[in-house]
Design a protein around this motif. Sequence first.
Motif, PDB file in Angstrom:
ATOM      1  N   LEU A  11      64.905  12.155  99.433  1.00 25.00           N
ATOM      2  CA  LEU A  11      64.745  13.462  98.788  1.00 25.00           C
ATOM      3  C   LEU A  11      63.272  13.795  98.579  1.00 25.00           C
ATOM      4  CD1 LEU A  11      67.553  13.589  96.056  1.00 25.00           C
ATOM      5  CD2 LEU A  11      67.251  15.181  97.964  1.00 25.00           C
ATOM      6  N   LEU A  12      62.510  12.817  98.098  1.00 26.75           N
ATOM      7  CA  LEU A  12      61.085  13.047  97.881  1.00 26.75           C
ATOM      8  C   LEU A  12      60.377  13.405  99.178  1.00 26.75           C
ATOM      9  CD1 LEU A  12      60.069  10.239  95.350  1.00 26.75           C
ATOM     10  CD2 LEU A  12      60.086  12.702  94.950  1.00 26.75           C
ATOM     11  N   GLN A  13      60.689  12.702 100.249  1.00 27.13           N
ATOM     12  CA  GLN A  13      60.056  12.984 101.534  1.00 27.13           C
ATOM     13  C   GLN A  13      60.452  14.371 102.031  1.00 27.13           C
ATOM     14  OE1 GLN A  13      57.792  11.198 103.271  1.00 27.13           O
ATOM     15  NE2 GLN A  13      57.666  12.892 104.732  1.00 27.13           N
ATOM     16  N   GLY A  14      61.732  14.694 101.944  1.00 25.08           N
ATOM     17  CA  GLY A  14      62.197  15.989 102.429  1.00 25.08           C
ATOM     18  C   GLY A  14      61.603  17.153 101.658  1.00 25.08           C
ATOM     19  N   LEU A  15      61.484  17.020 100.344  1.00 28.89           N
ATOM     20  CA  LEU A  15      60.974  18.112  99.514  1.00 28.89           C
ATOM     21  C   LEU A  15      59.456  18.219  99.575  1.00 28.89           C
ATOM     22  CD1 LEU A  15      63.239  17.670  96.351  1.00 28.89           C
ATOM     23  CD2 LEU A  15      63.413  19.456  98.096  1.00 28.89           C
ATOM     24  N   THR A  16      58.763  17.087  99.505  1.00 30.73           N
ATOM     25  CA  THR A  16      57.308  17.138  99.383  1.00 30.73           C
ATOM     26  C   THR A  16      56.597  17.297 100.719  1.00 30.73           C
ATOM     27  OG1 THR A  16      57.149  14.705  99.427  1.00 30.73           O
ATOM     28  CG2 THR A  16      57.341  15.766  97.277  1.00 30.73           C
ATOM     29  N   GLU A  17      57.298  17.125 101.828  1.00 28.94           N
ATOM     30  CA  GLU A  17      56.679  17.324 103.141  1.00 28.94           C
ATOM     31  C   GLU A  17      56.215  18.764 103.306  1.00 28.94           C
ATOM     32  OE1 GLU A  17      55.035  16.472 106.617  1.00 28.94           O
ATOM     33  OE2 GLU A  17      56.187  14.916 105.589  1.00 28.94           O
ATOM     34  N   PHE A  18      56.948  19.716 102.721  1.00 32.75           N
ATOM     35  CA  PHE A  18      56.659  21.122 102.964  1.00 32.75           C
ATOM     36  C   PHE A  18      56.197  21.887 101.729  1.00 32.75           C
ATOM     37  CE2 PHE A  18      59.761  19.893 106.265  1.00 32.75           C
ATOM     38  CZ  PHE A  18      58.938  20.067 107.365  1.00 32.75           C
ATOM     39  N   SER A  24      52.300  11.999  99.258  1.00 33.63           N
ATOM     40  CA  SER A  24      51.805  10.657  98.923  1.00 33.63           C
ATOM     41  C   SER A  24      51.770  10.437  97.419  1.00 33.63           C
ATOM     42  CB  SER A  24      50.412  10.434  99.528  1.00 33.63           C
ATOM     43  OG  SER A  24      49.520  11.459  99.145  1.00 33.63           O
ATOM     44  N   ALA A  25      51.445  11.492  96.653  1.00 30.77           N
ATOM     45  CA  ALA A  25      51.438  11.361  95.198  1.00 30.77           C
ATOM     46  C   ALA A  25      52.828  11.060  94.662  1.00 30.77           C
ATOM     47  CB  ALA A  25      50.905  12.645  94.555  1.00 30.77           C
ATOM     48  N   SER A 229      67.392  18.255 102.559  1.00 29.62           N
ATOM     49  CA  SER A 229      66.470  18.635 101.488  1.00 29.62           C
ATOM     50  C   SER A 229      65.263  19.389 102.038  1.00 29.62           C
ATOM     51  CB  SER A 229      66.021  17.401 100.704  1.00 29.62           C
ATOM     52  OG  SER A 229      65.386  16.458 101.536  1.00 29.62           O
ATOM     53  N   ALA A 230      64.772  18.990 103.209  1.00 32.84           N
ATOM     54  CA  ALA A 230      63.629  19.684 103.808  1.00 32.84           C
ATOM     55  C   ALA A 230      64.011  21.097 104.240  1.00 32.84           C
ATOM     56  CB  ALA A 230      63.104  18.889 105.004  1.00 32.84           C
ATOM     57  N   TRP A 231      65.196  21.261 104.827  1.00 32.68           N
ATOM     58  CA  TRP A 231      65.639  22.605 105.251  1.00 32.68           C
ATOM     59  C   TRP A 231      65.776  23.526 104.048  1.00 32.68           C
ATOM     60  CZ3 TRP A 231      69.201  26.395 104.610  1.00 32.68           C
ATOM     61  CH2 TRP A 231      69.311  27.345 105.629  1.00 32.68           C
ATOM     62  N   LEU A 232      66.395  23.040 102.984  1.00 29.97           N
ATOM     63  CA  LEU A 232      66.552  23.844 101.769  1.00 29.97           C
ATOM     64  C   LEU A 232      65.187  24.185 101.170  1.00 29.97           C
ATOM     65  CD1 LEU A 232      69.567  21.996 100.101  1.00 29.97           C
ATOM     66  CD2 LEU A 232      69.592  24.295 101.102  1.00 29.97           C
ATOM     67  N   CYS A 233      64.270  23.241 101.218  1.00 26.69           N
ATOM     68  CA  CYS A 233      62.934  23.465 100.706  1.00 26.69           C
ATOM     69  C   CYS A 233      62.248  24.595 101.472  1.00 26.69           C
ATOM     70  CB  CYS A 233      62.126  22.182 100.817  1.00 26.69           C
ATOM     71  SG  CYS A 233      60.394  22.362 100.398  1.00 26.69           S
ATOM     72  N   ILE A 234      62.290  24.550 102.788  1.00 29.53           N
ATOM     73  CA  ILE A 234      61.668  25.595 103.609  1.00 29.53           C
ATOM     74  C   ILE A 234      62.307  26.952 103.318  1.00 29.53           C
ATOM     75  CG2 ILE A 234      61.306  26.420 105.971  1.00 29.53           C
ATOM     76  CD1 ILE A 234      61.295  23.442 106.824  1.00 29.53           C
TER      77      ILE A 234
END
Length: 265
Positions: A11-18, A24-25, A229-234
């Motif tokens: 989840l952290l990777q998917g959300l914070t990538e974008f 990294s934080a 999570s990344a798709w929803l974030c975008i």
Amino acid sequence: MDLIEIVVLALLQGLTEFLPISSSAHLILPSEVFGWQDQGLAFDVAVHVGTLLAVMLYFRKDIVALISGWLTTGFSRSPNADGRLAWFVALATIPAGLAGLLLDDWIEANLRTVNVIAWTTIGFGILLGVADRRTGQTRSLATMTLWMALVIGLAQALALVPGTSRSGITITAALFVGLQRVDAARFSFLLSIPLILAAGGLKSLELAESVLPVDWSSILLGVAISAVSAWLCIYYFLAFINRIGMMPFVIYRLILGGVLFLFFT
């Protein structure tokens, strides 16, 4: 890795990538707070694949248009808007690619510390706020120029420094050169595709050469969670960015950097 670790880290990777808040934080916090070990190369590949699938799925029409425009008019004297934008994405990727080849090992050995991440989280967060409050952000991707793409590309190279945030620094640079918020974010996301593809490819080669066993159920779960999570974030970031602006992310970065300073340095 147990189930909680897989879910939280994916989840952290998917959300914070974008989001412009530094992956990294966030990925350093679970290890500091809970004592979790590094997730390992295989899981790293999995979450990269997940985020790549998400951004390519969301921008599938744009990708087809860019490739088509590049192949049909990209080598002519007057490329169409898609062909020109495809060249801008390619050229803006070069600085980060070169910087990664030359400096990645040194940065990994010297800058991946909580202290550096805290400073960059705060510093580049403030810079994002300044860029967002700047007037004159009226240009669209259709009016983008070569120098604008190169400025954003040079800024992207700074994302190698932990805590900077790749999306954060590219959106900051795009706002400074006059792109509207949504177009700044769209260009940032399109720029992520070749870099995530390259990073995932390199890690996949390392994984192929490894003799360690792979837990495929954890890998597939990591891919799925990071992709969704990344798709929803975008989707929601682009939907609400004009309404909320960058200030919520600036405030969040300041708080996160302060937490890192107070408790982990």
